[in-house]
Design a protein around this motif. Structure first.
Motif, PDB file in Angstrom:
ATOM      1  N   GLN A 114       0.936  -1.249   0.237  1.00 27.41           N
ATOM      2  CA  GLN A 114       0.046  -0.061   0.330  1.00 27.41           C
ATOM      3  C   GLN A 114       1.014   1.474   0.367  1.00 27.41           C
ATOM      4  O   GLN A 114       1.994   1.099   1.193  1.00 27.41           O
ATOM      5  CB  GLN A 114      -0.605  -0.004   0.999  1.00 27.41           C
ATOM      6  CG  GLN A 114      -1.836  -1.052   1.692  1.00 27.41           C
ATOM      7  CD  GLN A 114      -2.918  -1.004   2.271  1.00 27.41           C
ATOM      8  OE1 GLN A 114      -1.931  -1.279   3.980  1.00 27.41           O
ATOM      9  NE2 GLN A 114      -4.040  -0.825   2.568  1.00 27.41           N
ATOM     10  N   TYR A 115       0.548   2.079  -1.337  1.00 30.83           N
ATOM     11  CA  TYR A 115       1.240   3.248  -1.446  1.00 30.83           C
ATOM     12  C   TYR A 115       0.000   4.345  -0.026  1.00 30.83           C
ATOM     13  O   TYR A 115      -0.772   4.723  -1.026  1.00 30.83           O
ATOM     14  CB  TYR A 115       2.031   3.953  -2.412  1.00 30.83           C
ATOM     15  CG  TYR A 115       2.715   2.909  -3.073  1.00 30.83           C
ATOM     16  CD1 TYR A 115       3.979   2.892  -2.491  1.00 30.83           C
ATOM     17  CD2 TYR A 115       2.666   2.008  -4.336  1.00 30.83           C
ATOM     18  CE1 TYR A 115       5.058   2.655  -3.563  1.00 30.83           C
ATOM     19  CE2 TYR A 115       3.091   1.334  -4.620  1.00 30.83           C
ATOM     20  CZ  TYR A 115       4.894   1.697  -4.433  1.00 30.83           C
ATOM     21  OH  TYR A 115       5.726   0.582  -5.286  1.00 30.83           O
ATOM     22  N   ARG A 124      -4.370   7.990   3.375  1.00 26.94           N
ATOM     23  CA  ARG A 124      -5.249   7.068   2.307  1.00 26.94           C
ATOM     24  C   ARG A 124      -4.707   6.810   1.027  1.00 26.94           C
ATOM     25  O   ARG A 124      -3.688   7.688   0.997  1.00 26.94           O
ATOM     26  CB  ARG A 124      -6.524   8.357   1.335  1.00 26.94           C
ATOM     27  CG  ARG A 124      -6.135   8.909   0.763  1.00 26.94           C
ATOM     28  CD  ARG A 124      -6.793   9.842  -0.032  1.00 26.94           C
ATOM     29  NE  ARG A 124      -7.183  10.750  -1.261  1.00 26.94           N
ATOM     30  CZ  ARG A 124      -5.697  11.779  -1.622  1.00 26.94           C
ATOM     31  NH1 ARG A 124      -5.184  10.188  -2.204  1.00 26.94           N
ATOM     32  NH2 ARG A 124      -5.662  12.522  -2.127  1.00 26.94           N
ATOM     33  N   ALA A 125      -4.863   5.712   0.585  1.00 26.24           N
ATOM     34  CA  ALA A 125      -3.816   5.218  -1.148  1.00 26.24           C
ATOM     35  C   ALA A 125      -3.792   6.638  -1.920  1.00 26.24           C
ATOM     36  O   ALA A 125      -4.551   6.946  -2.103  1.00 26.24           O
ATOM     37  CB  ALA A 125      -4.848   4.305  -1.588  1.00 26.24           C
ATOM     38  N   ALA A 126      -2.578   6.416  -2.075  1.00 25.47           N
ATOM     39  CA  ALA A 126      -2.421   7.151  -2.965  1.00 25.47           C
ATOM     40  C   ALA A 126      -2.539   7.294  -4.979  1.00 25.47           C
ATOM     41  O   ALA A 126      -2.703   6.218  -5.419  1.00 25.47           O
ATOM     42  CB  ALA A 126      -1.226   7.639  -3.496  1.00 25.47           C
ATOM     43  N   SER A 127      -3.062   8.557  -4.931  1.00 25.25           N
ATOM     44  CA  SER A 127      -3.602   7.806  -6.540  1.00 25.25           C
ATOM     45  C   SER A 127      -2.852   7.948  -7.289  1.00 25.25           C
ATOM     46  O   SER A 127      -1.430   8.132  -7.217  1.00 25.25           O
ATOM     47  CB  SER A 127      -4.765   9.594  -6.521  1.00 25.25           C
ATOM     48  OG  SER A 127      -4.014  10.378  -6.822  1.00 25.25           O
ATOM     49  N   VAL A 128      -2.971   7.429  -8.884  1.00 19.41           N
ATOM     50  CA  VAL A 128      -2.622   7.425  -9.344  1.00 19.41           C
ATOM     51  C   VAL A 128      -1.314   8.603 -10.135  1.00 19.41           C
ATOM     52  O   VAL A 128      -0.394   8.143 -10.420  1.00 19.41           O
ATOM     53  CB  VAL A 128      -2.496   7.385 -11.522  1.00 19.41           C
ATOM     54  CG1 VAL A 128      -1.642   7.039 -12.655  1.00 19.41           C
ATOM     55  CG2 VAL A 128      -3.737   5.606 -11.317  1.00 19.41           C
ATOM     56  N   GLN A 129      -1.562   9.844  -9.892  1.00 16.30           N
ATOM     57  CA  GLN A 129      -1.217  11.440 -10.276  1.00 16.30           C
ATOM     58  C   GLN A 129       0.015  11.764  -8.747  1.00 16.30           C
ATOM     59  O   GLN A 129       1.188  11.863  -9.209  1.00 16.30           O
ATOM     60  CB  GLN A 129      -1.610  12.299 -10.550  1.00 16.30           C
ATOM     61  CG  GLN A 129      -3.031  12.098 -11.238  1.00 16.30           C
ATOM     62  CD  GLN A 129      -3.998  11.389 -11.920  1.00 16.30           C
ATOM     63  OE1 GLN A 129      -4.893  10.948 -10.662  1.00 16.30           O
ATOM     64  NE2 GLN A 129      -4.974  10.898 -12.972  1.00 16.30           N
ATOM     65  N   GLU A 130      -0.599  11.056  -7.799  1.00 17.81           N
ATOM     66  CA  GLU A 130       0.347  11.279  -6.777  1.00 17.81           C
ATOM     67  C   GLU A 130       1.398  10.096  -6.718  1.00 17.81           C
ATOM     68  O   GLU A 130       2.886  10.894  -5.842  1.00 17.81           O
ATOM     69  CB  GLU A 130      -0.478  11.605  -5.444  1.00 17.81           C
ATOM     70  CG  GLU A 130      -1.785  12.065  -5.106  1.00 17.81           C
ATOM     71  CD  GLU A 130      -2.702  12.153  -4.168  1.00 17.81           C
ATOM     72  OE1 GLU A 130      -3.475  13.002  -3.181  1.00 17.81           O
ATOM     73  OE2 GLU A 130      -2.937  10.431  -3.525  1.00 17.81           O
ATOM     74  N   LEU A 131       1.005   8.981  -6.889  1.00 18.91           N
ATOM     75  CA  LEU A 131       2.322   7.811  -6.930  1.00 18.91           C
ATOM     76  C   LEU A 131       3.334   8.740  -7.746  1.00 18.91           C
ATOM     77  O   LEU A 131       4.184   8.355  -7.786  1.00 18.91           O
ATOM     78  CB  LEU A 131       1.558   6.995  -7.409  1.00 18.91           C
ATOM     79  CG  LEU A 131       2.405   5.219  -7.689  1.00 18.91           C
ATOM     80  CD1 LEU A 131       2.608   4.781  -5.549  1.00 18.91           C
ATOM     81  CD2 LEU A 131       1.162   4.298  -7.402  1.00 18.91           C
ATOM     82  N   GLU A 372       1.456  21.071  -3.147  1.00 18.33           N
ATOM     83  CA  GLU A 372       1.585  20.684  -4.231  1.00 18.33           C
ATOM     84  C   GLU A 372       3.052  21.886  -4.928  1.00 18.33           C
ATOM     85  O   GLU A 372       2.721  21.779  -6.198  1.00 18.33           O
ATOM     86  CB  GLU A 372       1.115  19.708  -5.955  1.00 18.33           C
ATOM     87  CG  GLU A 372       0.945  18.289  -4.921  1.00 18.33           C
ATOM     88  CD  GLU A 372       1.737  17.306  -3.960  1.00 18.33           C
ATOM     89  OE1 GLU A 372       2.986  17.873  -5.297  1.00 18.33           O
ATOM     90  OE2 GLU A 372       1.605  16.324  -3.780  1.00 18.33           O
TER      91      GLU A 372
END
Length: 386
Positions: A114-115, A124-131, A372
């Motif tokens: 889990q990222y 919460r889990a990182a979104s694709v963009q955050e990852l 960000e």
């Protein structure tokens, strides 16, 4: 750090409470969320309402608690985390204190894969963009090498490319098939221009990358609700954006003066042009081009100029290091070309130069990460030097 004051403030983006019977897997999630962001403090032995319960009997001694957390940091998180672990006494009860730093090896994950990221008082889990941003901060991949969907070689200025190549005694005219050369230069992928290629040599980069530009606003006062003196959106290639933004700032920076005999003497010392140039270049070279909804912003107030760039600093770079010189490459292809075009000194001397020039004028320059974004604020008023 006053633990009792932290507890009274409640949980937030930098503080998390955990009950004494927290499972190792649950604690690992909190540690990963903090280390993937800006760090934080986990207090074990405090419930969600801020009631001080103390540690469990089998972990109540400092050595036992520290060994238990060290095992979680080492085995339940990948890569392992270095954190400062201690036990503090509050109202006669022992509280476990875990100070988690900003991670230098992002992205981190739990052993369950889990990222996680911290958002407000929760994770919460990182979104694709955050990852993707976390991997970019780690230097695992670079956004400026990505292809631009829908664009082709026809959207590149071959005359600009030829002009660049002449310094290496090369020419596109030497080879009817330009593809291999442009691919080797990281300007093209298989068929599409890279983000770097389009931003450096594109005919109209904003057709495909509409927010890869600079917004400039000059306010009559010191707040964003003051009357606007000037407002512009600066488009074009990155060299064009740099030159136009520099011209706009230069034209908008007023210098008061007195007439002394036959000469006009300035009463307010201004920064040399190289300071503004460096800060503009820094924004375009290091911004995160995967953040598509934001532009570079230059906000010019009566007492300061703010240079705001989408994206955070890389993992190994801290705010504290910047005044002393740090060389890093968020966008190595863009950096390579702008260095060859003499816009960039890759030795990391640009921001220290800005710092020193501000100091000479007894003014202040500050570096901040806000959400960000990365912001450099250049004071226009003397008397607030570092």
């Amino acid at each position: 750090m006053n633990i009792k004051e932290l507890i009274q403030q409640g949980e937030n983006s930098a503080v998390e409470f955990k009950a004494a019977d927290v499972w190792p897997e649950s604690l690992a999630k909190e540690l990963v969320a903090f280390v993937n962001g800006q760090g934080g403090v986990v207090l074990v032995g405090v419930d969600d309402s801020g009631n001080i319960k103390g540690l469990k009997t089998d972990l109540n001694r400092p050595t036992e608690f520290c060994d238990w957390v060290a095992n979680i940091l080492r085995t339940a998180v990948n890569p392992p985390i270095n954190a400062d672990v201690s036990v503090a006494q509050v109202d006669g009860k022992n509280i476990g204190v875990i100070n988690v730093p900003k991670g230098t090896d992002k992205p981190y994950q739990t052993n369950a894969g889990q990222y996680l990221v911290r958002v407000g008082a929760t994770n919460r889990a990182a979104s694709v963009q955050e990852l993707m941003r976390l991997f970019q901060q780690a230097g695992v991949f670079h956004v400026d090498a990505n292809p631009v969907a829908g664009a082709g070689i026809k959207d590149l200025s071959l005359s600009s490319l030829d002009q660049y190549l002449t310094r290496y005694d090369l020419s596109l005219a030497d080879d009817a098939d330009h593809t291999a050369l442009l691919q080797n230069m990281d300007i093209l992928t298989a068929e599409e221009p890279t983000i770097a290629g389009l931003l450096l040599f594109g005919i109209n980069p904003q057709r495909f990358l509409p927010n890869a530009c600079v917004s400039y606003a000059h306010f009559a006062g010191n707040t964003i609700d003051a009357e606007l003196i000037d407002k512009q959106v600066i488009n074009g290639t990155l060299p064009e954006q740099i030159e136009r933004a520099l011209a706009v700032i230069t034209n908008n920076v007023a210098v008061s003066s007195n007439i002394q005999g036959a000469k006009t003497e300035p009463t307010t010392m201004n920064y040399p042009q190289k300071v503004f140039r460096e800060l503009i270049v820094n924004t375009v070279v290091h911004r995160n081009y995967s953040i598509v909804g934001s532009r570079i912003r230059i906000l010019h107030f009566g007492d300061r100029i703010e240079f705001i760039s989408p994206g955070r600093l890389p993992n190994t770079v801290s705010i504290q290091k910047l005044p002393f010189g740090v060389s890093y490459a968020s966008n190595p292809i863009i950096l390579k070309f702008l260095e060859n075009l003499r816009y960039v000194d890759k030795l990391g001397r640009g921001l220290p130069m800005v710092w020193q020039e501000a100091k000479k004028l007894m003014r202040k320059v500050t570096f901040e990460e806000i959400g960000e974004e990365f912001k450099v604020t250049l004071s226009l008023k003397s008397g607030s030097g570092n």
